[in-house]
Design an enzyme around this catalytic site. Structure first.
Site, PDB file in Angstrom:
ATOM      1  N   GLN A   6      53.658  55.594  -1.033  1.00 50.73           N
ATOM      2  CA  GLN A   6      52.793  56.384  -1.902  1.00 50.73           C
ATOM      3  C   GLN A   6      53.482  57.730  -2.122  1.00 50.73           C
ATOM      4  O   GLN A   6      53.487  58.582  -1.239  1.00 50.73           O
ATOM      5  CB  GLN A   6      51.425  56.552  -1.204  1.00 50.73           C
ATOM      6  CG  GLN A   6      50.511  57.622  -1.774  1.00 50.73           C
ATOM      7  CD  GLN A   6      49.789  57.149  -3.024  1.00 50.73           C
ATOM      8  OE1 GLN A   6      48.967  56.252  -2.961  1.00 50.73           O
ATOM      9  NE2 GLN A   6      50.137  57.737  -4.163  1.00 50.73           N
ATOM     10  N   ALA A   8      54.620  61.277  -4.637  1.00 58.19           N
ATOM     11  CA  ALA A   8      53.916  62.281  -5.432  1.00 58.19           C
ATOM     12  C   ALA A   8      53.721  61.773  -6.852  1.00 58.19           C
ATOM     13  O   ALA A   8      52.754  62.103  -7.522  1.00 58.19           O
ATOM     14  CB  ALA A   8      54.749  63.557  -5.456  1.00 58.19           C
ATOM     15  N   ILE A  12      54.620  52.453  -4.840  1.00 58.76           N
ATOM     16  CA  ILE A  12      55.470  51.260  -4.854  1.00 58.76           C
ATOM     17  C   ILE A  12      54.776  50.151  -4.071  1.00 58.76           C
ATOM     18  O   ILE A  12      54.345  50.359  -2.940  1.00 58.76           O
ATOM     19  CB  ILE A  12      56.861  51.565  -4.274  1.00 58.76           C
ATOM     20  CG1 ILE A  12      57.517  52.662  -5.125  1.00 58.76           C
ATOM     21  CG2 ILE A  12      57.722  50.314  -4.234  1.00 58.76           C
ATOM     22  CD1 ILE A  12      58.967  52.915  -4.846  1.00 58.76           C
ATOM     23  N   ASP A 114      67.716  64.145  -8.611  1.00 60.54           N
ATOM     24  CA  ASP A 114      66.937  64.360  -7.376  1.00 60.54           C
ATOM     25  C   ASP A 114      67.738  63.756  -6.219  1.00 60.54           C
ATOM     26  O   ASP A 114      67.241  62.924  -5.455  1.00 60.54           O
ATOM     27  CB  ASP A 114      65.568  63.689  -7.519  1.00 60.54           C
ATOM     28  CG  ASP A 114      64.591  64.099  -6.418  1.00 60.54           C
ATOM     29  OD1 ASP A 114      64.862  65.092  -5.707  1.00 60.54           O
ATOM     30  OD2 ASP A 114      63.555  63.421  -6.273  1.00 60.54           O
TER      31      ASP A 114
HETATM   32  N1  LIG Z   1      64.344  49.015  -3.849  1.00 60.40           N
HETATM   33  C1  LIG Z   1      63.655  49.436  -2.791  1.00 60.40           C
HETATM   34  N2  LIG Z   1      63.616  48.661  -1.681  1.00 60.40           N
HETATM   35  C2  LIG Z   1      62.932  49.049  -0.591  1.00 60.40           C
HETATM   36  N3  LIG Z   1      62.228  50.203  -0.501  1.00 60.40           N
HETATM   37  C3  LIG Z   1      62.242  51.011  -1.574  1.00 60.40           C
HETATM   38  C4  LIG Z   1      62.944  50.679  -2.770  1.00 60.40           C
HETATM   39  N4  LIG Z   1      62.763  51.670  -3.669  1.00 60.40           N
HETATM   40  C5  LIG Z   1      61.984  52.578  -3.060  1.00 60.40           C
HETATM   41  N5  LIG Z   1      61.658  52.197  -1.806  1.00 60.40           N
HETATM   42  C6  LIG Z   1      60.819  52.929  -0.838  1.00 60.40           C
HETATM   43  O1  LIG Z   1      59.851  53.672  -1.562  1.00 60.40           O
HETATM   44  C7  LIG Z   1      60.030  55.080  -1.370  1.00 60.40           C
HETATM   45  C8  LIG Z   1      59.741  55.836  -2.646  1.00 60.40           C
HETATM   46  O2  LIG Z   1      60.565  55.358  -3.686  1.00 60.40           O
HETATM   47  P1  LIG Z   1      61.100  56.314  -4.845  1.00 60.40           P
HETATM   48  O3  LIG Z   1      61.688  55.457  -5.914  1.00 60.40           O
HETATM   49  O4  LIG Z   1      61.973  57.360  -4.227  1.00 60.40           O
HETATM   50  O5  LIG Z   1      59.753  56.942  -5.410  1.00 60.40           O
HETATM   51  P2  LIG Z   1      59.204  58.441  -5.547  1.00 60.40           P
HETATM   52  O6  LIG Z   1      59.375  58.744  -6.999  1.00 60.40           O
HETATM   53  O7  LIG Z   1      57.797  58.321  -5.096  1.00 60.40           O
HETATM   54  O8  LIG Z   1      60.048  59.337  -4.666  1.00 60.40           O
HETATM   55  C9  LIG Z   1      61.451  55.220  -0.873  1.00 60.40           C
HETATM   56  O9  LIG Z   1      61.587  56.375  -0.078  1.00 60.40           O
HETATM   57  C10 LIG Z   1      61.647  53.944  -0.072  1.00 60.40           C
HETATM   58  O10 LIG Z   1      61.066  54.074   1.220  1.00 60.40           O
HETATM   59 MG   LIG Z   2      62.054  59.450  -4.229  1.00 61.34          MG
END
Ligand SMILES: Nc1ncnc2c1ncn2[C@@H]1O[C@H](COP(=O)(O)OP(=O)(O)O)[C@@H](O)[C@H]1O
Ligand SMILES: [Mg+2]
Length: 195
Positions: A6, A8, A12, A114
């Protein structure tokens, strides 16, 4: 459907998609924003993220494979691994690897936007870059230098070997590092925050 993260800006979930487990990154409505702006931001960032993930993949940058995309949701491969930010210490060799993948991304004509240890995952196949929500297709030297600045601040002591491998692997690495020094001297750079 299980909530994986979850953030900001997005949630996912892990879901089943044509028999496979994939991640669904959903940008939900933010009530604190005016609706028109909210729709524009969510749609724009989703489209931008999809485009940049595909471009990075084509350039050989390790990223999760995109499976599908709709207006506010991306569907991509789940990586079995760990986010660098959650590790107690960064394994030997990883900073060099970060320098190499960042150079490849920049040489492919894009910036991440980022680039911190929260958006790098160590998986079975090695280091992967995730979260292209603030990425841009641009050759801006300033943009590249800010990617370096963000990872320098978030990585700390492993940074010198990252910079070394970045300069070695990148076609304009020296120019970017000079720009980074200039930005640091200005000392006024504020990290962008999510709207
Ligand atoms: N392809 C992936 N496989 C496994 N976990 C993922 C993947 N993409 C994101 N995550 C998990 O979800 C979190 C948030 O994803 P992210 O794309 O960075 O979203 P946000 O925009 O909320 O930062 C990551 O820190 C990681 O723990
Ligand atoms: Mg992120």
């Amino acid at each position: 459907m299980r909530l994986l993260s979850q953030g900001a800006e997005a949630e996912i979930y892990t879901i089943r998609f044509i028999g496979n487990k994939v991640a669904a990154k959903v940008r939900g409505r933010k009530k604190y924003r005016v609706e028109e702006l909210d729709t524009e931001l969510r749609e724009g960032r989703t489209r931008r993220e999809a485009r940049c993930m595909e471009r990075a993949h084509r350039a050989g940058v390790p990223v999760p494979r995109l499976v599908a995309c709709s207006r506010f949701t991306l569907y991509f491969e789940i990586l079995e691994g760990v986010v660098l930010k959650d590790l107690e210490s960064i394994p030997e060799g990883v900073p060099r690897e970060i320098g190499r993948v960042l150079a490849k991304l920049h040489d492919a004509g894009m910036i991440h936007g980022d680039f911190t240890t929260a958006n790098l995952m160590l998986a079975e196949n090695g280091l992967n870059i995730i979260d292209f929500g603030l990425s841009e297709i641009t050759k801006s030297v300033e943009g590249r230098a800010i990617d370096l600045l963000l990872i320098k601040r978030s990585l700390g002591k492993g940074y010198p070997s990252l910079e070394q491998s970045y300069v070695k692997s990148c076609s304009e690495g020296d120019v970017v590092v000079s720009k980074l020094k200039e930005i640091e001297k200005r000392g006024r750079y504020q990290i962008r925050t999510i709207t």
